[in-house]
Design a protein around this motif. Structure first.
Motif, mmCIF file in Angstrom:
data_model
loop_
_atom_site.group_PDB
_atom_site.id
_atom_site.type_symbol
_atom_site.label_atom_id
_atom_site.label_comp_id
_atom_site.label_asym_id
_atom_site.label_seq_id
_atom_site.Cartn_x
_atom_site.Cartn_y
_atom_site.Cartn_z
ATOM 1 N N UNK B 207 44.575 41.643 34.583
ATOM 2 C CA UNK B 207 44.691 42.634 35.661
ATOM 3 C C UNK B 207 43.514 43.602 35.579
ATOM 4 N N UNK B 208 43.211 44.023 34.370
ATOM 5 C CA UNK B 208 42.133 44.974 34.170
ATOM 6 C C UNK B 208 40.776 44.364 34.547
ATOM 7 N N UNK B 209 40.648 43.053 34.274
ATOM 8 C CA UNK B 209 39.341 42.421 34.476
ATOM 9 C C UNK B 209 39.051 42.099 35.943
ATOM 10 N N UNK B 210 40.065 42.068 36.775
ATOM 11 C CA UNK B 210 39.858 41.623 38.155
ATOM 12 C C UNK B 210 39.156 42.700 38.983
ATOM 13 N N UNK B 211 37.945 42.383 39.394
ATOM 14 C CA UNK B 211 37.165 43.382 40.133
ATOM 15 C C UNK B 211 37.652 43.508 41.575
ATOM 16 N N UNK B 212 38.361 42.492 42.068
ATOM 17 C CA UNK B 212 38.837 42.510 43.448
ATOM 18 C C UNK B 212 40.205 43.172 43.574
ATOM 19 N N UNK B 213 40.765 43.570 42.463
ATOM 20 C CA UNK B 213 42.118 44.155 42.434
ATOM 21 C C UNK B 213 43.140 43.204 43.072
#
Lengths: 384, 253
Positions: B207-213
């Motif tokens: 979740x933290x790594x996803x740049x697209x949210x």
């Protein structure tokens, strides 16, 4: 009593040594697997159970089939089975031992097997299967020991053993039922999730077990000059005939339900087994062989004239055993995984390591049967 | 005087009764199957495919997970370990797929992981309680020190979310993350919604790594949570809900 297995002629010892040789080779292959992990098998993340679990399942059937001689003899007082009940019980003990070994070699962490008892989970069918199998093993060890030692002393077995023997009858049914529950309760695997799995397991067991016992009796007549007589063999043939009919009937029920309902998830597995999916058809020739052998078996067994001829009976029993071994020992388990839960077809081929480990366990089982029968026959001879 | 046979008999019987004590103890104390209503929280994930599919070939969430959890990189797909990975829509949602489905969805690789089911079949079948549903937050946990490697859970999981260490995973780790354990060969492992990070007040690493949210994580029992808001505002689907597993990973198509 056990020391009787240590006296035999040259041929006996050659046989024992050959079996031990196969066991040692199997053991070496197991060491290889133990050191490098189950990656040395043909199993994969899609097909997570293979030859080992399939052999386990097949052998639970062989073990359960002892009930087909115990029940007529003890419940119906069918005297002709007097000479072979002990053979059936010893076969069961050896088969259960092989089952346990097949489970152990399939485990990723065999040294943790104690966790089954330290942290048992009553919701897991595997726990109940362990309980059922261990109980069955104990019952058969107890029964064969008590009845055989009474026979040696030339006295009737003690009265308390009768209820134990009666208990072993439903217990035999239970071991294969619970083994079927391992599979038939999984919503993820439509191929196994069928209410007829347990009945079919029992039918195939009660066909293949007596067929094996007939072959064993005929071998004993030849190599050990021990004749159980014609009547029990013919009766076993009738039992195998009925059970094989039931087995084929249940199978056709499965095919109808899958094919007529036309639910793709149910159909796909049967398609894979008998026609292949895409370029994947490793099991197709095997399954058709199994089907052809089943037809041959029924032709030979259903006709009383054929069944009565011992050389045709041998062919029928060997064909029956092979047919069910292919169906249960090769097709049944891996096809549950093909196609996978994501609809992917990833085929399974047992590796050389797996095959040799399996052969090693079979050799051990045959060695146990040989030694047990040696003991039983020696005792009977010295008593006679 | 006891002879050899009697000795064997008594030794066998005593061994057997000793072995059965813990079994009987555990069985008598064993808890009955628990429904989700007992869980005080139910953690869940919402995957917004519209956002997720925006970046082609993005694997940030997968890489973050692999690094955080010391997941070995094994070339042979047969021996792969996967906690979060990409599955094509037509495979992840086999029962939703049809030939006229919009092309942008039909062949799209979407992220899949353990569904942390409300009623997990893997937990039901595990013979040693090495995997269990955590009461306080509904995470399907995994104890790889207790796992005997029977792979029954893998047969029972309808999502292929479990991986078995067919070989020694430590030989396939480029770099070892010191604050997370490595595993041994012969045990099963899977996503645990980053229970170790949650206990430190962090979000799961994917979740933290996803740049697209595109990944939203939270507690379904909390009416005001972000996941509840998303579920009530957008149409979502789950993988194989008809099997009664109650998957807790939701997809906005």
């Amino acid at each position: 009593m056990l020391e009787k297995a240590l006296y035999g002629d040259r041929k006996y010892w050659m046989w024992i040594i050959s079996l031990t040789g196969v066991m040692v080779i199997g053991g070496l292959f197991y060491l290889h697997q133990f050191r490098n992990g189950l990656t040395v098998t043909g199993m994969s993340r899609d097909v997570t159970w293979g030859l080992y679990i399939a052999q386990f399942t097949f052998l639970v059937g062989v073990a359960a089939s002892a009930v087909m001689v115990v029940l007529p003899y003890y419940l119906h007082n069918y005297k002709a089975f007097g000479k072979i009940t002990i053979l059936g019980e010893f076969l069961a003990i050896s088969a259960v031992t092989m089952c346990v070994l097949f489970i152990v070699v399939d485990m990723g962490q065999p040294f943790r097997v104690i966790n089954l008892f330290l942290h048992p989970s009553p919701r897991s069918m595997m726990l109940w299967d362990t309980v059922a199998l261990m109980g069955y093993l104990l019952l058969n060890v107890l029964i064969s020991r008590v009845t055989l030692s009474a026979e040696r002393k030339g006295i009737a077995p003690p009265h308390w053993i009768k209820p134990v023997i009666i208990l072993s009858i439903p217990w035999a049914i239970s071991i294969h039922t619970v083994t079927a529950f391992l599979y038939s309760g999984l919503a993820a695997r439509p191929f196994w999730m069928t209410a007829v799995l347990a009945p079919r397991f029992l039918a195939s067991a009660f066909a293949s077990g007596p067929a094996l016992l007939i072959l064993v009796c005929l071998i004993l007549r030849k190599v050990a000059k021990y004749d159980v007589g014609r009547e029990p063999i013919q009766k076993l043939a009738v039992i195998a005939t009925y059970a094989m009919c039931a087995n084929v009937f249940f199978f056709l029920m499965e095919v109808f339900t899958a094919a007529y309902s036309n639910i793709p998830e149910h159909m796909a597995h049967f398609e894979y087994l008998y026609f292949g999916l895409g370029n994947h058809h490793a099991l197709v020739p095997w399954m058709w062989t199994s089907a052809a052998l089943a037809v041959l078996t029924l032709i030979l067994l259903l006709n009383p004239k054929f069944r009565a001829k011992e050389n045709l009976l041998v062919v029928a029993c060997a064909a029956l055993f092979a047919s069910i071994w292919i169906d249960k020992g090769m097709g049944m388990v891996v096809t549950g995984f093909i196609p996978s839960t994501a609809g992917q077809v990833h085929e399974y081929f047992p590796s050389v390591t797996e095959i040799f480990v399996a052969l090693g366990i079979w050799a051990l089982g045959i060695l146990m049967v040989t030694a047990f029968y040696k003991i039983a026959l020696s005792l009977r001879r010295s008593a006679a | 005087m006891m002879d050899r046979r009697d000795f064997m008999k008594y030794a066998g019987l005593s061994g057997l009764s000793l072995a059965s004590i813990p079994l009987l103890k555990k069985l008598s104390a064993a808890e009955l199957p628990q429904g989700s209503s007992h869980a005080t929280k139910q953690l869940a994930m919402v995957v917004n495919l519209r956002k997720c599919l925006e970046l082609d070939n993005c694997t940030k969430c997968i890489e973050a997970c692999n690094q955080t959890h010391n997941i070995p990189l094994i070339d042979n797909p047969d021996d792969n370990i996967r906690w979060i990975w990409k599955e094509r829509f037509d495979r992840a949602f086999e029962d939703q797929e049809h030939e006229h489905l919009t092309e942008s969805i039909r062949w799209s690789p979407l992220v899949v992981m353990c569904n942390h089911c409300e009623n997990p079949p893997c937990v039901r079948v595990c013979p040693t309680q090495a995997t269990w549903k955590r009461e306080k937050d509904g995470i399907v946990m995994m104890d790889w020190h207790r796992c005997i490697g029977c792979r029954y859970c893998m047969a029972a999981c309808p999502y292929g979310s479990r991986s078995f260490n067919w070989r020694d995973p430590r030989q396939h780790l480029a770099k070892i993350q010191p604050d997370y354990p490595t595993r041994t060969k012969g045990v099963v492992e899977k996503c645990t919604f980053c229970d170790e990070r949650l206990s430190r007040g962090q979000l799961p690493s994917c979740v933290e790594a996803c740049s697209e949210k595109a990944l939203t994580f939270g507690d379904l029992s909390d009416h005001k949570s972000e996941v509840r808001e998303l579920l009530s505002s957008a149409y979502t689907i789950r993988r194989k809900p008809s099997l009664g597993t109650g998957p807790q990973v939701y997809y906005i198509v």
